[in-house]
Design a protein around this motif. Structure first.
Motif, PDB file in Angstrom:
ATOM      1  N   ALA A  83      35.776  20.378  68.999  1.00  0.00           N
ATOM      2  CA  ALA A  83      35.344  21.364  69.993  1.00  0.00           C
ATOM      3  C   ALA A  83      34.066  22.034  69.495  1.00  0.00           C
ATOM      4  CB  ALA A  83      36.431  22.403  70.204  1.00  0.00           C
ATOM      5  N   PRO A  84      33.162  22.403  70.396  1.00  0.00           N
ATOM      6  CA  PRO A  84      31.941  23.079  69.960  1.00  0.00           C
ATOM      7  C   PRO A  84      32.249  24.466  69.417  1.00  0.00           C
ATOM      8  CG  PRO A  84      32.079  23.055  72.338  1.00  0.00           C
ATOM      9  CD  PRO A  84      33.211  22.229  71.830  1.00  0.00           C
ATOM     10  N   HIS A  85      31.466  24.885  68.465  1.00  0.00           N
ATOM     11  CA  HIS A  85      31.629  26.210  67.868  1.00  0.00           C
ATOM     12  C   HIS A  85      30.738  27.188  68.631  1.00  0.00           C
ATOM     13  CE1 HIS A  85      33.801  24.357  64.594  1.00  0.00           C
ATOM     14  NE2 HIS A  85      32.815  23.479  64.467  1.00  0.00           N
ATOM     15  N   LEU A  86      31.286  27.759  69.690  1.00  0.00           N
ATOM     16  CA  LEU A  86      30.529  28.691  70.520  1.00  0.00           C
ATOM     17  C   LEU A  86      30.880  30.116  70.131  1.00  0.00           C
ATOM     18  CD1 LEU A  86      31.033  26.977  73.968  1.00  0.00           C
ATOM     19  CD2 LEU A  86      29.141  26.700  72.384  1.00  0.00           C
ATOM     20  N   SER A  87      29.907  30.982  70.221  1.00  0.00           N
ATOM     21  CA  SER A  87      30.144  32.378  69.872  1.00  0.00           C
ATOM     22  C   SER A  87      29.313  33.263  70.766  1.00  0.00           C
ATOM     23  CB  SER A  87      29.769  32.620  68.411  1.00  0.00           C
ATOM     24  OG  SER A  87      29.864  33.981  68.123  1.00  0.00           O
ATOM     25  N   ALA A  88      29.891  34.375  71.171  1.00  0.00           N
ATOM     26  CA  ALA A  88      29.177  35.372  71.948  1.00  0.00           C
ATOM     27  C   ALA A  88      28.937  36.605  71.099  1.00  0.00           C
ATOM     28  CB  ALA A  88      29.973  35.733  73.191  1.00  0.00           C
ATOM     29  N   ALA A  89      28.980  36.440  69.806  1.00  0.00           N
ATOM     30  CA  ALA A  89      28.852  37.582  68.896  1.00  0.00           C
ATOM     31  C   ALA A  89      27.547  38.320  69.153  1.00  0.00           C
ATOM     32  CB  ALA A  89      28.915  37.112  67.454  1.00  0.00           C
ATOM     33  N   GLY A  90      27.650  39.609  69.237  1.00  0.00           N
ATOM     34  CA  GLY A  90      26.474  40.427  69.448  1.00  0.00           C
ATOM     35  C   GLY A  90      26.165  40.666  70.914  1.00  0.00           C
ATOM     36  N   GLY A  91      26.755  39.885  71.796  1.00  0.00           N
ATOM     37  CA  GLY A  91      26.483  40.045  73.210  1.00  0.00           C
ATOM     38  C   GLY A  91      27.431  41.023  73.864  1.00  0.00           C
ATOM     39  N   SER A  92      27.145  41.324  75.099  1.00  0.00           N
ATOM     40  CA  SER A  92      27.999  42.267  75.820  1.00  0.00           C
ATOM     41  C   SER A  92      29.378  41.673  76.071  1.00  0.00           C
ATOM     42  CB  SER A  92      27.337  42.669  77.133  1.00  0.00           C
ATOM     43  OG  SER A  92      27.117  41.523  77.935  1.00  0.00           O
ATOM     44  N   ALA A  93      29.465  40.348  76.204  1.00  0.00           N
ATOM     45  CA  ALA A  93      30.774  39.714  76.400  1.00  0.00           C
ATOM     46  C   ALA A  93      31.647  39.903  75.167  1.00  0.00           C
ATOM     47  CB  ALA A  93      30.594  38.233  76.699  1.00  0.00           C
ATOM     48  N   TYR A  94      31.072  39.778  73.992  1.00  0.00           N
ATOM     49  CA  TYR A  94      31.831  39.968  72.753  1.00  0.00           C
ATOM     50  C   TYR A  94      32.319  41.412  72.649  1.00  0.00           C
ATOM     51  CZ  TYR A  94      32.946  40.224  67.814  1.00  0.00           C
ATOM     52  OH  TYR A  94      33.585  40.429  66.630  1.00  0.00           O
ATOM     53  N   GLN A  95      31.465  42.364  73.006  1.00  0.00           N
ATOM     54  CA  GLN A  95      31.855  43.771  72.953  1.00  0.00           C
ATOM     55  C   GLN A  95      32.989  44.050  73.929  1.00  0.00           C
ATOM     56  OE1 GLN A  95      28.228  45.846  73.679  1.00  0.00           O
ATOM     57  NE2 GLN A  95      27.391  45.395  71.659  1.00  0.00           N
ATOM     58  N   LEU A  96      32.950  43.450  75.100  1.00  0.00           N
ATOM     59  CA  LEU A  96      34.022  43.634  76.081  1.00  0.00           C
ATOM     60  C   LEU A  96      35.334  43.056  75.558  1.00  0.00           C
ATOM     61  CD1 LEU A  96      35.008  44.476  78.885  1.00  0.00           C
ATOM     62  CD2 LEU A  96      34.290  42.233  79.685  1.00  0.00           C
ATOM     63  N   LEU A  97      35.281  41.861  74.973  1.00  0.00           N
ATOM     64  CA  LEU A  97      36.493  41.261  74.411  1.00  0.00           C
ATOM     65  C   LEU A  97      37.042  42.114  73.278  1.00  0.00           C
ATOM     66  CD1 LEU A  97      35.476  37.506  74.357  1.00  0.00           C
ATOM     67  CD2 LEU A  97      37.162  38.594  75.829  1.00  0.00           C
ATOM     68  N   GLU A  98      36.179  42.641  72.435  1.00  0.00           N
ATOM     69  CA  GLU A  98      36.616  43.480  71.324  1.00  0.00           C
ATOM     70  C   GLU A  98      37.274  44.752  71.840  1.00  0.00           C
ATOM     71  OE1 GLU A  98      37.209  44.758  67.469  1.00  0.00           O
ATOM     72  OE2 GLU A  98      36.514  42.808  68.131  1.00  0.00           O
ATOM     73  N   HIS A  99      36.683  45.371  72.849  1.00  0.00           N
ATOM     74  CA  HIS A  99      37.224  46.609  73.409  1.00  0.00           C
ATOM     75  C   HIS A  99      38.585  46.364  74.065  1.00  0.00           C
ATOM     76  CE1 HIS A  99      37.394  50.547  75.235  1.00  0.00           C
ATOM     77  NE2 HIS A  99      37.607  49.974  76.402  1.00  0.00           N
ATOM     78  N   THR A 100      38.707  45.283  74.844  1.00  0.00           N
ATOM     79  CA  THR A 100      39.973  45.028  75.524  1.00  0.00           C
ATOM     80  C   THR A 100      41.077  44.637  74.550  1.00  0.00           C
ATOM     81  OG1 THR A 100      39.258  42.776  76.005  1.00  0.00           O
ATOM     82  CG2 THR A 100      38.963  44.419  77.745  1.00  0.00           C
TER      83      THR A 100
END
Length: 95
Positions: free
Chosen positions: A42-59
Protein backbone atom coordinates in the motif's frame (compact mmCIF):
# COMPACT_ATOMS: atom_id res chain seq x y z
CA UNK A 1 11.11 10.16 -4.32
CA UNK A 2 8.94 7.10 -3.53
CA UNK A 3 10.05 4.28 -1.28
CA UNK A 4 9.70 0.69 -2.51
CA UNK A 5 9.73 -2.52 -0.46
CA UNK A 6 11.82 -5.52 -1.47
CA UNK A 7 12.16 -9.12 -0.17
CA UNK A 8 15.09 -11.38 -0.99
CA UNK A 9 15.10 -15.16 -1.44
CA UNK A 10 16.60 -15.51 2.06
CA UNK A 11 13.60 -13.68 3.62
CA UNK A 12 15.17 -10.28 4.34
CA UNK A 13 12.90 -7.28 3.78
CA UNK A 14 14.12 -3.75 3.12
CA UNK A 15 12.98 -0.47 1.62
CA UNK A 16 14.78 1.46 -1.08
CA UNK A 17 14.12 4.79 -2.75
CA UNK A 18 14.10 5.06 -6.54
CA UNK A 19 12.71 7.50 -9.05
CA UNK A 20 9.43 6.20 -10.46
CA UNK A 21 10.96 5.90 -13.92
CA UNK A 22 13.98 3.94 -12.64
CA UNK A 23 12.57 1.45 -10.11
CA UNK A 24 13.82 -2.10 -10.85
CA UNK A 25 11.77 -5.29 -10.47
CA UNK A 26 14.80 -7.06 -8.97
CA UNK A 27 17.81 -5.83 -7.04
CA UNK A 28 20.44 -7.21 -4.67
CA UNK A 29 19.68 -7.51 -0.95
CA UNK A 30 21.60 -5.04 1.19
CA UNK A 31 22.15 -7.60 3.97
CA UNK A 32 22.93 -10.91 2.28
CA UNK A 33 23.44 -9.87 -1.40
CA UNK A 34 20.79 -12.38 -2.61
CA UNK A 35 18.33 -11.50 -5.35
CA UNK A 36 15.40 -9.44 -4.04
CA UNK A 37 12.12 -8.75 -5.81
CA UNK A 38 9.89 -5.72 -5.40
CA UNK A 39 6.78 -6.24 -3.25
CA UNK A 40 3.32 -4.87 -3.92
CA UNK A 41 2.45 -2.73 -0.90
CA UNK A 42 0.00 0.00 0.00
CA UNK A 43 1.27 3.54 -0.64
CA UNK A 44 2.59 5.44 2.34
CA UNK A 45 0.32 8.48 2.26
CA UNK A 46 0.31 11.13 4.94
CA UNK A 47 -1.62 14.30 5.56
CA UNK A 48 0.71 15.38 8.33
CA UNK A 49 0.77 19.10 8.77
CA UNK A 50 -2.40 19.65 6.78
CA UNK A 51 -5.80 20.68 7.97
CA UNK A 52 -7.08 17.13 7.43
CA UNK A 53 -4.48 15.77 9.86
CA UNK A 54 -5.42 18.40 12.45
CA UNK A 55 -9.10 17.48 12.10
CA UNK A 56 -8.34 13.77 12.55
CA UNK A 57 -6.18 14.54 15.59
CA UNK A 58 -8.89 16.71 17.16
CA UNK A 59 -11.67 14.17 16.59
CA UNK A 60 -9.64 11.25 17.93
CA UNK A 61 -8.78 13.28 21.04
CA UNK A 62 -12.40 14.35 21.56
CA UNK A 63 -13.65 10.76 21.28
CA UNK A 64 -12.30 9.85 24.72
CA UNK A 65 -12.05 13.37 26.18
CA UNK A 66 -15.21 15.17 25.04
CA UNK A 67 -15.50 18.89 25.58
CA UNK A 68 -18.08 19.63 28.29
CA UNK A 69 -20.04 22.79 28.98
CA UNK A 70 -20.49 23.83 32.61
CA UNK A 71 -22.55 27.02 32.12
CA UNK A 72 -24.67 28.90 29.60
CA UNK A 73 -22.96 31.40 27.34
CA UNK A 74 -22.82 34.96 28.66
CA UNK A 75 -25.62 37.26 27.62
CA UNK A 76 -24.31 40.07 25.59
CA UNK A 77 -24.48 41.37 22.13
CA UNK A 78 -25.07 38.41 19.89
CA UNK A 79 -22.72 38.06 17.00
CA UNK A 80 -24.38 39.44 13.93
CA UNK A 81 -24.68 37.23 10.91
CA UNK A 82 -23.07 38.65 7.78
CA UNK A 83 -25.55 40.13 5.35
CA UNK A 84 -25.27 38.94 1.78
CA UNK A 85 -25.61 41.40 -1.07
CA UNK A 86 -26.44 38.64 -3.56
CA UNK A 87 -29.99 39.25 -4.89
CA UNK A 88 -30.56 35.50 -5.27
CA UNK A 89 -30.23 35.09 -1.50
CA UNK A 90 -33.26 37.35 -1.01
CA UNK A 91 -35.42 34.71 -2.74
CA UNK A 92 -34.52 32.01 -0.22
CA UNK A 93 -37.16 31.08 2.38
CA UNK A 94 -36.79 32.71 5.80
CA UNK A 95 -37.15 30.76 9.05
Amino acid sequence: MPSYSFRCTEGCEFDAMYAMSEVPRKTHCRRCNATAIRLVTAPHLSAAGGSAYQLLEHTSRSAHEPHTVDRLPARGSAARQPVSSNPLHAKLPRP
